[in-house]
Design an enzyme around this catalytic site. Structure first.
Site, PDB file in Angstrom:
ATOM      1  N   ARG A  84       6.825  -6.481   2.982  1.00  0.00           N
ATOM      2  CA  ARG A  84       5.550  -6.963   2.450  1.00  0.00           C
ATOM      3  C   ARG A  84       5.506  -6.716   0.946  1.00  0.00           C
ATOM      4  NH1 ARG A  84      -0.519  -5.374   4.494  1.00  0.00           N
ATOM      5  NH2 ARG A  84      -0.016  -3.250   3.773  1.00  0.00           N
ATOM      6  N   ASP A  92      -8.701  -5.125   5.925  1.00  0.00           N
ATOM      7  CA  ASP A  92      -9.258  -5.891   4.799  1.00  0.00           C
ATOM      8  C   ASP A  92     -10.297  -6.896   5.280  1.00  0.00           C
ATOM      9  OD1 ASP A  92      -6.164  -5.496   3.324  1.00  0.00           O
ATOM     10  OD2 ASP A  92      -8.015  -5.055   2.251  1.00  0.00           O
ATOM     11  N   HIS A  98       0.809  -1.228   0.000  1.00  0.00           N
ATOM     12  CA  HIS A  98       0.000   0.000   0.000  1.00  0.00           C
ATOM     13  C   HIS A  98       0.839   1.273   0.000  1.00  0.00           C
ATOM     14  CE1 HIS A  98      -3.848  -1.913   0.169  1.00  0.00           C
ATOM     15  NE2 HIS A  98      -3.545  -2.595   1.253  1.00  0.00           N
ATOM     16  N   GLU A 125      -6.807 -12.224   5.689  1.00  0.00           N
ATOM     17  CA  GLU A 125      -7.519 -10.944   5.840  1.00  0.00           C
ATOM     18  C   GLU A 125      -8.818 -10.881   5.053  1.00  0.00           C
ATOM     19  OE1 GLU A 125      -4.830  -7.847   4.635  1.00  0.00           O
ATOM     20  OE2 GLU A 125      -3.828  -9.151   3.220  1.00  0.00           O
TER      21      GLU A 125
HETATM   22  O1  LIG Z   1      -5.842  -5.424   6.425  1.00  0.00           O
HETATM   23  C1  LIG Z   1      -5.068  -4.804   7.173  1.00  0.00           C
HETATM   24  O2  LIG Z   1      -5.415  -4.194   8.220  1.00  0.00           O
HETATM   25  C2  LIG Z   1      -3.646  -4.789   6.791  1.00  0.00           C
HETATM   26  O3  LIG Z   1      -3.189  -5.662   6.080  1.00  0.00           O
HETATM   27  C3  LIG Z   1      -2.868  -3.580   7.177  1.00  0.00           C
HETATM   28  C4  LIG Z   1      -3.167  -2.510   6.149  1.00  0.00           C
HETATM   29  O4  LIG Z   1      -2.753  -2.980   4.864  1.00  0.00           O
HETATM   30  C5  LIG Z   1      -2.382  -1.236   6.460  1.00  0.00           C
HETATM   31  O5  LIG Z   1      -2.265  -0.493   5.278  1.00  0.00           O
HETATM   32  C6  LIG Z   1      -3.076  -0.404   7.502  1.00  0.00           C
HETATM   33  O6  LIG Z   1      -4.385  -0.120   7.121  1.00  0.00           O
END
Ligand SMILES: O=C(O)C(=O)C[C@H](O)[C@@H](O)CO
Length: 259
Positions: free
Chosen positions: A73, A178, A48, A152
């Site tokens: 990641r 997620d 991200h 997730e």
């Molecule tokens: O789903 C999640 O929570 C994560 O995997 C962490 C997020 O990807 C991170 O960007 C924080 O929102």
């Protein structure tokens, strides 16, 4: 001379809680500051954050030798991406969106050299082997790689027990944001149903003998996960820390305009 000892992986094996921070600013300067701030691990986010292989390498370089351990990641768990990240010197990977045991087995193969795995042999060029300086890298690398899967969504949660049974997987991280979205609570990672699912998963992961992890800014949830035996807990995000403080600073400074 063997591959560098992965002290983070050892700490997870020993059940020693490791407290981390998310790095999304995608900058080695920030990574260097963060590496000495006091966290046990730092997540270099290729999913991200605007990271690419070069920016990830730059952050690995400045974190090297500092107290914090880098966990990388990738955007997704592709074999070629994992090959590049491992050769770049990442020893701990957190792979997002793992939904099945088969996917987890493919990831184990991706971090393992043949004949038991798929990892391409390129250590002669690799930062991971100190550019061939580590004579025994090929035969010792695997033991020092920490492979963590992110579960997730609901499909992954339903397959969690099968994923936990995969040999060679060191831990499972639950992604509340997620998971919340997939459960119909987008933007509500703190919804009671989501928290219940997260805590249930934490118990199942710990009971399986694997390391349990999470990223949450909710201090109550952080403590509950730790009390359940979670051992890699990320408690903050550099982007939100910076943005929140910059906005607050600008607001305070704005009062000067009033005279
Ligand atoms: O789903 C999640 O929570 C994560 O995997 C962490 C997020 O990807 C991170 O960007 C924080 O929102």
């Amino acid at each position: 001379m063997p591959a560098p000892k992965n002290t983070f992986k050892q700490a997870l094996k020993d059940g020693d809680p490791q407290i981390g921070c998310w790095l999304g600013l995608a900058d080695p300067y920030i990574a260097e500051i963060s590496a000495g701030a006091g966290f046990d691990w730092l997540l270099i986010d290729g999913e991200h954050a605007p990271n690419d292989l070069r920016s990830i390498v730059a952050q690995l370089q400045v974190i090297a030798g500092r107290p914090a351990h880098p966990v990388v990641r990738p955007p997704i768990g592709e074999v070629w991406m994992i090959k590049q990240l491992l050769d770049a010197g990442a020893q701990s990977l957190l792979v997002p969106m793992v939904e099945t045991a088969e996917q987890a087995r493919e990831l184990v193969a991706a971090v393992t050299y043949p004949p038991h795995g798929l990892r391409g042999v390129g250590s002669a060029l690799a930062r991971a082997s100190d550019f061939s300086g580590i004579a025994d890298y090929l035969t010792t690398a695997r033991d020092e790689i920490c492979l963590l899967a992110q579960v997730e969504n609901q499909k992954g949660m339903e397959a969690l027990d099968d994923i936990l049974a995969v040999e060679g997987l060191d831990g499972v991280f639950i992604g509340p944001s997620d998971l919340a979205a997939d459960m119909g609570y987008i933007g509500q990672a703190g919804a009671p149903a989501v928290k219940t699912a997260v805590l249930d998963a934490m118990e199942r992961i710990v009971d399986s003998g694997k390391a349990a992890g999470i990223l949450t800014l909710d201090t109550e949830l952080q403590e509950k996960c730790r009390d359940l035996g979670a051992t890699f807990i990320a408690t903050d995000i550099d982007v939100t820390l910076f943005a929140r403080n910059m906005r607050a600073s600008a607001e305070r400074a704005g009062t000067l305009r009033k005279g």
